[in-house]
Design an enzyme around this catalytic site. Structure first.
Site, PDB file in Angstrom:
ATOM      1  CG  HIS A   1      31.888  83.269  10.721  1.00  0.00           C
ATOM      2  ND1 HIS A   1      30.845  83.184   9.827  1.00  0.00           N
ATOM      3  CD2 HIS A   1      31.416  82.746  11.883  1.00  0.00           C
ATOM      4  CE1 HIS A   1      29.802  82.633  10.418  1.00  0.00           C
ATOM      5  NE2 HIS A   1      30.111  82.358  11.672  1.00  0.00           N
TER       6      HIS A   1
ATOM      7  CE  LYS B   1      17.785  71.628  18.593  1.00  0.00           C
ATOM      8  NZ  LYS B   1      17.796  72.777  19.398  1.00  0.00           N
TER       9      LYS B   1
ATOM     10  NE  ARG C   1      26.755  86.989  16.804  1.00  0.00           N
ATOM     11  CZ  ARG C   1      25.765  86.319  16.269  1.00  0.00           C
ATOM     12  NH1 ARG C   1      25.422  86.533  15.018  1.00  0.00           N
ATOM     13  NH2 ARG C   1      25.068  85.441  16.981  1.00  0.00           N
TER      14      ARG C   1
ATOM     15  CB  SER D   1      25.341  82.462   8.852  1.00  0.00           C
ATOM     16  OG  SER D   1      26.715  82.439   9.112  1.00  0.00           O
TER      17      SER D   1
HETATM   18  O1  PNS Z   1      28.091  78.320  13.770  1.00  0.00           O
HETATM   19  P1  PNS Z   1      27.235  77.636  14.787  1.00  0.00           P
HETATM   20  O2  PNS Z   1      26.018  76.985  14.141  1.00  0.00           O
HETATM   21  O3  PNS Z   1      26.875  78.523  15.946  1.00  0.00           O
HETATM   22  O4  PNS Z   1      28.167  76.461  15.380  1.00  0.00           O
HETATM   23  C1  PNS Z   1      27.635  75.557  16.321  1.00  0.00           C
HETATM   24  C2  PNS Z   1      28.618  74.402  16.593  1.00  0.00           C
HETATM   25  C3  PNS Z   1      29.062  73.745  15.301  1.00  0.00           C
HETATM   26  C4  PNS Z   1      29.829  74.940  17.297  1.00  0.00           C
HETATM   27  C5  PNS Z   1      27.878  73.414  17.524  1.00  0.00           C
HETATM   28  O5  PNS Z   1      26.626  73.139  16.980  1.00  0.00           O
HETATM   29  C6  PNS Z   1      28.615  72.106  17.702  1.00  0.00           C
HETATM   30  O6  PNS Z   1      29.578  72.055  18.435  1.00  0.00           O
HETATM   31  N1  PNS Z   1      28.140  71.035  17.013  1.00  0.00           N
HETATM   32  C7  PNS Z   1      28.707  69.706  17.106  1.00  0.00           C
HETATM   33  C8  PNS Z   1      27.803  68.781  17.951  1.00  0.00           C
HETATM   34  C9  PNS Z   1      28.136  68.924  19.433  1.00  0.00           C
HETATM   35  O7  PNS Z   1      29.253  68.708  19.850  1.00  0.00           O
HETATM   36  N2  PNS Z   1      27.126  69.301  20.210  1.00  0.00           N
HETATM   37  C10 PNS Z   1      27.269  69.577  21.617  1.00  0.00           C
HETATM   38  C11 PNS Z   1      27.829  70.981  21.801  1.00  0.00           C
HETATM   39  S1  PNS Z   1      28.006  71.386  23.511  1.00  0.00           S
END
Ligand code: PNS
Length: 171
Positions: free
Chosen positions: A25, A49, A99, A136
């Protein structure tokens, strides 16, 4: 960036769960900070989830301790849709790290969904290949089973993780 189009892009949002932040990150944050005038690292409060291991406060503190010394970076958090957040933040782009090729499959549909909801494009940056295996969830698993992750997370993150492991062991 000297490219005319990218020069107009000033505010980028790098969203994530950051549970916890890793060196992968941080690598993306450093690269993105070099491309955009302003980079908001945006922590999602409740990842979809799953319940985060680290509280919002802990994730925010770890990121601030690790990343705000990089010029132009600030740390915020958001609830709900990323598309709504980027519109409210008046961001020009969303930044995501890639990645490995398999990351691209889910990221492509997320990028299209976010663009259709907000008209904001997603730009992808490749983390250094030495972080290609770092996530993570793997870092947490290895650390809490006694493995050495010192090379994989920033020092402030390692300290918070050690505190959490000690607290869990005392229970
Ligand atoms: O670090 P992560 O868990 O891969 O991040 C995922 C994240 C936060 C980018 C994604 O879950 C997100 O955008 N969450 C907000 C809810 C949302 O907008 N969902 C639709 C995404 S297309």
């Amino acid at each position: 960036m000297t490219n005319g189009k990218l020069e107009r892009v000033t505010r980028a949002v790098y969203p994530g769960s950051f549970d916890p932040p890793t060196n992968g990150h941080l690598d993306v944050i450093e690269r993105a900070a070099g491309c955009f005038g302003e980079l908001i690292v945006a922590i999602v409060v409740n990842p979809q989830k799953r319940t985060p291991m680290f509280s919002l406060q802990e994730r925010e503190d770890m990121l601030k301790a690790s990343a705000t010394s990089i010029g132009g970076v600030r740390v915020e958090h958001f609830r709900g849709l990323l598309a709504d957040y980027v519109k409210a933040a008046e961001a020009d782009v969303i930044v995501k790290g890639l990645r490995v090729v398999s990351d691209f499959e889910s990221e492509m549909s997320a990028a299209m969904m976010n663009r259709s909801l907000s008209d904001v494009d997603t730009l992808f940056l490749m983390a250094d290949q030495k972080y290609s295996f770092v996530s993570s969830s793997l870092v947490k698993e290895v650390f809490f089973l006694g493995g050495d992750v010192a090379a994989l997370v920033p020092e402030p993150v390692l300290r918070v993780m050690a505190e959490k492991r000690n607290n869990l062991q005392r229970r």
